[in-house]
Design a protein around this motif. Structure first.
Motif, short mmCIF file in Angstrom:
data_model
loop_
_atom_site.label_atom_id
_atom_site.label_comp_id
_atom_site.label_asym_id
_atom_site.label_seq_id
_atom_site.Cartn_x
_atom_site.Cartn_y
_atom_site.Cartn_z
N GLU A 37 1.52 0.32 3.09
CA GLU A 37 0.56 0.67 2.04
C GLU A 37 1.22 0.64 0.66
N LYS A 40 1.81 -2.96 -0.38
CA LYS A 40 0.55 -3.61 -0.75
C LYS A 40 0.19 -3.32 -2.20
N SER A 45 -0.43 -9.99 -1.96
CA SER A 45 -1.26 -10.21 -0.77
C SER A 45 -0.63 -9.58 0.47
N ASP A 46 -1.46 -9.45 1.51
CA ASP A 46 -0.95 -8.93 2.78
C ASP A 46 0.09 -9.87 3.37
#
Length: 270
Positions: A37, A40, A45-46
């Motif tokens: 988290e 991010k 981006s993931d």
């Protein structure tokens, strides 16, 4: 040619980058969801987060190298924080009970923890090593501020640059077959460096000391260990062979060994 200051800065940047990666490795092993988290919120981006986590180094196999290289840099630039840096790694002697406050990175590497079900004390998990590593990183980061501070004493670094230049002269003399002269120059570099270390550490020494005198004083004061003492003793013998006209003629191999040994000494004994 890059100066010693530039090399130190480059080494520091690499250690800080690796330290940051090691920190996230540690965080991800203990708090994976929270780590993802957080990443991010700092990445685009993931996929970028996943790729970054994938390339993170193995803490147990990489930390020791990072620690050893960091110690060398701290000892040279910020010696007053060296023991603090070491303290966060080494388990305290005489520790009777594992507590959050005395948990170290060495405990983390060994997987040590304490479950409260076995004692009346609170539990201590491996996560206790995270703030210890953060402290080590903070000490390393403070070196960067030291470089940028107008109060930073660059005398030692300038001195090292000067010795490197003189050693280059010795190498050039040897290249042109002036072995005795090359060895004499290398010997002077060694003597100057050892005397500077003695002076920096405020170690008492007699007037006009020889390399042997300087070597003995450094060993007696605990600055160098026995293998280093023996190495410098050998270098002193080679220097004498080059400087005394009545001694046997030094070979090119003798002088090559002397120059290489002096180069190593000025970069490891300080």
């Amino acid at each position: 040619m890059a100066s010693n200051i530039d090399r130190y800065k480059s080494d520091l940047d690499k250690l800080l980058k690796l330290g940051k990666d090691l920190f996230y490795t540690m965080q991800n092993s203990v708090f994976p969801k929270e780590t993802i988290e957080h990443l991010k919120s700092t990445m685009k981006s993931d996929e970028e987060v996943a790729e970054y986590i994938k390339q993170l180094p193995n803490f147990k196999t990489t930390y020791q190298r990072w620690y050893s290289e960091s110690i060398v840099l701290i000892k040279q630039i910020l010696p007053d924080r060296l023991q603090d840096f070491i303290k966060y790694y080494e388990k305290p002697k005489g520790r009777k009970l594992l507590e959050f406050e005395n948990y170290t990175i060495e405990d983390y590497l060994q997987g040590n923890f304490r479950n409260s079900s076995y004692t009346n004390a609170t539990s201590v998990s491996v996560s206790a090593a995270i703030p210890q590593f953060q402290q080590q990183l903070s000490i390393l980061r403070s070196i960067k501020g030291r470089f940028e501070s107008t109060l930073f004493d660059i005398r030692q670094l300038v001195h090292a640059d000067f010795l490197d230049s003189e050693l280059a002269v010795a190498k050039e003399l040897l290249k042109h077959k002036f072995a005795r002269a090359a060895g004499a120059v290398a010997g002077v570099v060694l003597e100057k460096h050892l005397f500077q270390v003695i002076s920096d550490r405020k170690i008492a020494i007699k007037k006009n000391p020889s390399i042997n005198d300087l070597n003995e004083a450094l060993k007696k004061s605990g600055v160098i260990d026995t293998p280093q003492w023996r190495s410098i003793q050998l270098l002193g013998d080679l220097r004498n062979k080059c400087s005394h006209s009545k001694a046997s003629e030094p070979t090119a191999e003798d002088v090559e060994d002397l120059i290489a040994g002096v180069d190593k000494t000025i970069k490891t004994v300080f």
